[in-house]
Design a protein around this motif. Structure first.
Motif, mmCIF file in Angstrom:
data_model
loop_
_atom_site.group_PDB
_atom_site.id
_atom_site.type_symbol
_atom_site.label_atom_id
_atom_site.label_comp_id
_atom_site.label_asym_id
_atom_site.label_seq_id
_atom_site.Cartn_x
_atom_site.Cartn_y
_atom_site.Cartn_z
ATOM 1 N N UNK A 15 -16.210 30.498 33.809
ATOM 2 C CA UNK A 15 -17.024 29.347 34.223
ATOM 3 C C UNK A 15 -17.792 29.658 35.516
ATOM 4 N N UNK A 16 -19.083 29.380 35.494
ATOM 5 C CA UNK A 16 -19.947 29.648 36.644
ATOM 6 C C UNK A 16 -20.276 28.346 37.371
ATOM 7 N N UNK A 17 -20.245 28.414 38.672
ATOM 8 C CA UNK A 17 -20.575 27.262 39.507
ATOM 9 C C UNK A 17 -21.836 27.586 40.311
ATOM 10 N N UNK A 95 -20.539 31.363 31.870
ATOM 11 C CA UNK A 95 -21.252 30.219 31.308
ATOM 12 C C UNK A 95 -21.088 29.075 32.304
ATOM 13 N N UNK A 96 -22.132 28.291 32.459
ATOM 14 C CA UNK A 96 -22.094 27.250 33.491
ATOM 15 C C UNK A 96 -21.009 26.220 33.187
ATOM 16 N N UNK A 97 -20.236 25.893 34.192
ATOM 17 C CA UNK A 97 -19.099 24.981 34.050
ATOM 18 C C UNK A 97 -19.569 23.533 33.860
ATOM 19 N N UNK B 160 -21.385 31.067 41.863
ATOM 20 C CA UNK B 160 -19.998 31.492 42.018
ATOM 21 C C UNK B 160 -19.292 31.597 40.667
ATOM 22 N N UNK B 226 -12.344 28.250 26.313
ATOM 23 C CA UNK B 226 -13.355 29.221 25.874
ATOM 24 C C UNK B 226 -12.709 30.552 25.489
#
Lengths: 145, 321
Positions: A15-17, A95-97, B160, B226
């Motif tokens: 997960x990307x922030x 992938x965007x969170x 991030x 996921x």
């Protein structure tokens, strides 16, 4: 710091922030507002951000500032090169969170955390607990439709 | 002292920000200037909605950036309005509804998709073009994250990933596999991580001295699913199949899916199974009260968290690697 593990599905989607700044629609001083936004994102504001906050910068030219500061952490078990690999390669697998993609995320987050509580406290089985989570999400979805 | 509008706004912002942050607010000017005279005559004032409960380092950056911006653009004054995380999105939407939104807001409180869905922010493409802003310096994936329908709606400052933090001393002492830095290393799996956690876990029946093998967590809304090939908001596969991540609007959920049951069952077993490696919630709470993020205790061999947690290590000097 290391890589996210591959799961049973054969992927290690991380997960990307992102922390991003926006210009308000209808704000009186659009040009001045954008000038400040520009300063924060691509000028000295971004450089100060990399120096001060410890957050990984989106501005690529400020990566060295971030990694320089990272190397000041006592007892860090990684070389600078390894730290760069561990962090930069992550973007190829991410992938965007949901917190950065879903409308009303705080509400969904509260719903999830509250209804998962009985599972984590071993008060219900995983299956029964998730059925309750599902029912609560369906209720919130219905209330919004 | 003359209470000019600027001073009043600044005082309001300080009050909202709280006494704990008061020391971080830039010093007041030593000379009061009546509004509308002298150098103030040409000043444009913009408002910047900030979080009042944000970390000290972010507050320090905010103050320094605003002070430096004043030297770059002396005719633009930035006034801050501070609100806590829980009120941030509602505050901006209320200001928007009242026709007086702040010029600048941030995505601190997961607000971007909400502001986008409510048509409360401006597409930046024209302004970027008119001002010749070079976006090639920004990580493309970060720009993608704030692009909707082919338009750019925000400018990212931080990007991030979620990573594995580990206590190298604990893993080496246990002879456990250390997480690799190579993201293409397919030998590093959830099973391999669990095996390392099992090797490192000690005294699990005594919360006062246990060394825990790992804290895995669920990710936001359970999205670590996921890794198991599912997603909470579609019944087809991973996040790329979820329409809600593109529109922002949730219209379906699948928390009772077989995939979600398998994933949550795996995390549950790490806590309550026959060979536990993770702390129970009450144990996690106890550690958090002592050190904040549990990884800082030195009693966790591995923990998954966002890359922002690196800042925790800059503030202390852990006795372990």
């Amino acid at each position: 710091m290391g890589a996210f593990p591959y799961g049973p599905a054969g992927v290690n989607t991380s997960p990307l922030f992102n922390d991003s700044w926006m210009l308000g629609k209808g704000a009186k001083e659009q040009d001045a507002g954008f000038r400040f936004l520009q300063y924060l994102a691509v000028e000295k504001g971004a450089e100060l951000y990399a120096q001060i906050t410890g957050f990984f910068p989106a501005h690529k030219e400020n990566y060295p500032i971030y990694f320089d500061s990272l190397m000041n952490i006592p007892n860090l078990a990684l070389s600078r090169e390894d730290a760069e690999t561990a962090l930069l390669d992550a973007f190829n697998y991410g992938y965007v969170t949901p917190g950065k993609t879903l409308d009303s995320y705080p509400e969904w987050n509260s719903t999830f955390n509250q209804t998962m509580g009985p599972i984590w406290n071993a008060e219900v089985s995983v299956a029964d607990g998730l059925a309750q989570v599902q029912a609560q999400f369906e209720s919130v979805i219905e209330s919004k439709s | 002292m003359v209470l000019t509008r600027r001073r009043f706004l600044k005082s309001s912002a300080v009050a909202a920000t709280g006494l704990a942050l008061a020391a971080c607010v830039p010093a007041e000017p030593s000379v009061d200037m009546p509004a509308g005279t002298g150098s103030d005559a040409e000043t444009t004032e913009i408002t910047y909605l900030i979080r009042s409960d944000i970390g000290v380092k972010i507050q320090e950056w905010t103050d320094e950036a605003i002070a430096d911006f004043a030297t770059v653009e002396p005719n633009i004054t930035v006034e801050t309005i501070g609100v806590p995380w829980g009120d941030y999105n509602a505050k901006l939407l209320a200001q928007y509804a009242a026709g007086d939104p702040p010029e600048i807001s941030a995505n601190y409180a997961a607000g971007f998709p909400t502001f986008y869905a409510n048509d409360a922010i401006v597409a930046l493409d024209e302004l970027v073009s008119e001002n010749n802003v070079d976006l090639s310096v920004i990580e493309p994936a970060a720009l993608d994250a704030v692009t909707r329908n082919g338009k750019l709606w925000a400018l990212p400052l931080a990007h991030l990933p979620t990573i594995v933090y580990y206590n190298l001393d604990a893993l080496e002492e246990a002879g456990a596999t250390v997480p690799p830095i190579d993201w293409s290393d397919t030998s590093w799996t959830t099973d391999a991580m669990l095996a390392s956690a099992n090797a490192a876990a000690q005294d699990m029946d005594d919360p006062t001295k246990a060394q825990y093998g790992m804290i895995f967590g669920t990710g936001q809304l359970g999205v670590f699913e996921w890794l198991w090939g599912g997603d909470p908001f579609n019944n087809v596969g991973g996040p790329e199949h979820t329409e809600a991540y593109k529109t922002g609007l949730v219209s379906e959920a699948f928390y009772d899916s077989e995939t979600m049951n398998t994933f949550i069952g795996w995390v549950y077993d790490a806590i309550y199974g026959s060979s536990p490696v993770s702390p129970r919630p009450s144990d996690t709470d106890a550690i958090q009260q002592l050190v904040g993020w549990p990884m800082m205790s030195g009693r966790i061999a591995m923990a998954i968290n966002g890359a922002w947690s690196v800042t925790n290590f800059a503030a202390v000097e852990p006795s372990w690697r």
